[in-house]
Design a protein around this motif. Structure first.
Motif, PDB file in Angstrom:
ATOM      1  N   ASP A  28      39.284  48.565  42.220  1.00 40.44           N
ATOM      2  CA  ASP A  28      37.932  49.086  41.994  1.00 40.44           C
ATOM      3  C   ASP A  28      38.027  50.524  41.483  1.00 40.44           C
ATOM      4  N   GLY A  29      37.355  50.807  40.362  1.00 44.78           N
ATOM      5  CA  GLY A  29      37.364  52.140  39.781  1.00 44.78           C
ATOM      6  C   GLY A  29      38.474  52.374  38.774  1.00 44.78           C
ATOM      7  N   GLY A  51      34.343  46.617  39.818  1.00 46.17           N
ATOM      8  CA  GLY A  51      34.485  48.048  39.588  1.00 46.17           C
ATOM      9  C   GLY A  51      35.534  48.426  38.574  1.00 46.17           C
ATOM     10  N   THR A  52      36.251  47.470  38.012  1.00 46.03           N
ATOM     11  CA  THR A  52      37.235  47.786  36.971  1.00 46.03           C
ATOM     12  C   THR A  52      36.546  47.980  35.629  1.00 46.03           C
ATOM     13  N   ARG A  53      37.187  48.750  34.757  1.00 44.72           N
ATOM     14  CA  ARG A  53      36.745  48.894  33.372  1.00 44.72           C
ATOM     15  C   ARG A  53      37.909  48.572  32.459  1.00 44.72           C
ATOM     16  N   ARG A  77      31.297  47.176  31.378  1.00 40.46           N
ATOM     17  CA  ARG A  77      32.655  47.442  31.868  1.00 40.46           C
ATOM     18  C   ARG A  77      33.750  47.077  30.858  1.00 40.46           C
TER      19      ARG A  77
END
Length: 335
Positions: A28-29, A51-53, A77
């Protein structure tokens, strides 16, 4: 990723896809680069982690266009960029990211490209002798029409690892004196008259087509440059996963990781030369290969090898010079 993303995106599972994404350990992030987007298989699996991009890169605008539905479903995302994966550092900078948490590369031609007769990658279909992953530069037909016999022999021997390269080059030059060689079937027929195959052998033209494709797309130069770019862009602890499909690619990846996964640069004879700290921790001492079930489902998986490494806190090493193999520019000058 939302359930709507899974429903709207076409299902595509790349070779060693789960193993490659597991090597990235997406969180996440985290910011990740799918350096060879293709049909979006890696991107989809990374985006499954909330939450990943992802920044997806592909030089093939057809692949980029095919990913628009996934972009919409990913709700901001996923960003797609039409470019060479060797340019990934500049792509990340333009997108506002000086560093990223993970990069995945699937090197070589995609099944999607092989299955399109009009792209000219495969001898299985008759089509124009193109072989370009992008839409710029000389085609394979241009190379066949222009290259000298000696250059053709070198390209087919070095990039195709074809022992009968000189005979194939001679046959190509003789044939083009009679009529231009502009289709995949015409070239495959010429090669087939030189290379005799036994039952269960690969197609006689396999290595020649591979060699031309690698040259036309400058694939080995691209890979070397992309690995150096990844080293510069990855954060400490960031992961790099590379899936390759033939020995030339795997050798480049292995050599790169080995050079940067151990100390080097000094010796007892030159103690004043400072040693370079390892810039990567190698995660795969031996390459990961496909299991029997994946090979049965996709024969192309048989030759696939996955290597991965994690970036250390050490500075990036000086960029390596490109190896001395035939260049597209030199071959296109003819002789």
């Amino acid at each position: 990723m939302t359930s709507s993303t899974k429903a709207e995106a076409p299902l595509h599972i790349p070779v060693l896809g789960r193993e490659a994404v597991d090597a990235l350990a997406p969180r996440d992030g985290g910011i990740y680069v799918d350096a060879t987007f293709g049909a979006g298989g890696y991107s989809r699996m990374i985006l499954d982690v909330p939450g990943t991009r992802v920044i997806g890169i592909d030089r093939d605008r057809t692949a980029i266009a095919g990913g628009f539905d996934l972009v919409d479903a990913a709700n901001g995302r996923l960003t797609l960029v039409e470019d060479r994966f060797s340019e990934l550092a500049d792509v990340c900078a333009v997108q506002g990211f000086e560093s990223v948490d993970g990069i995945v590369m699937d090197v070589g031609v995609s099944s999607m490209q092989l299955d399109q007769a009009g792209r000219g990658f495969s001898f299985r279909f008759d089509g124009p002798l193109d072989m370009r992953m992008g839409h710029n530069g000389p085609t394979a037909a241009d190379v066949i029409a222009t290259a000298s016999e000696s250059d053709l022999a070198d390209v087919i021997y070095i990039f195709g690892e074809e022992r009968k390269s000189r005979g194939i080059a001679r046959a190509i030059v003789a044939a083009r004196r009679e009529t231009p060689i502009t289709t995949t079937r015409a070239l495959a027929d010429i090669v087939g008259r030189v290379v005799r195959s036994k039952p269960n052998d690969i197609h006689p033209a396999t290595r020649t087509f591979q060699a031309l494709r690698i040259l036309v797309n400058e694939e080995l130069d691209e890979l070397q440059t992309a690995l150096v770019a990844a080293e510069q862009v990855l954060k400490p602890g960031g992961r790099l996963a590379v899936v390759s499909f033939h020995s030339l690619e795997d050798r480049i990846v292995k050599t790169f990781f080995n050079a940067r996964g151990k100390s080097g640069g000094g010796s007892r004879h030159l103690p004043e030369v400072s040693q370079l700290a390892p810039s990567f921790e190698i995660l795969t001492r031996r390459p990961v290969t496909a299991d029997d079930a994946e090979v049965a489902a996709n024969p192309r998986a048989r030759s696939a090898k996955l290597r991965s490494a994690a970036r250390t806190e050490a500075p990036a090493h000086p960029a390596d010079g490109l190896q001395d193999w035939p260049s597209l520019a030199t071959v296109m000058r003819g002789g």
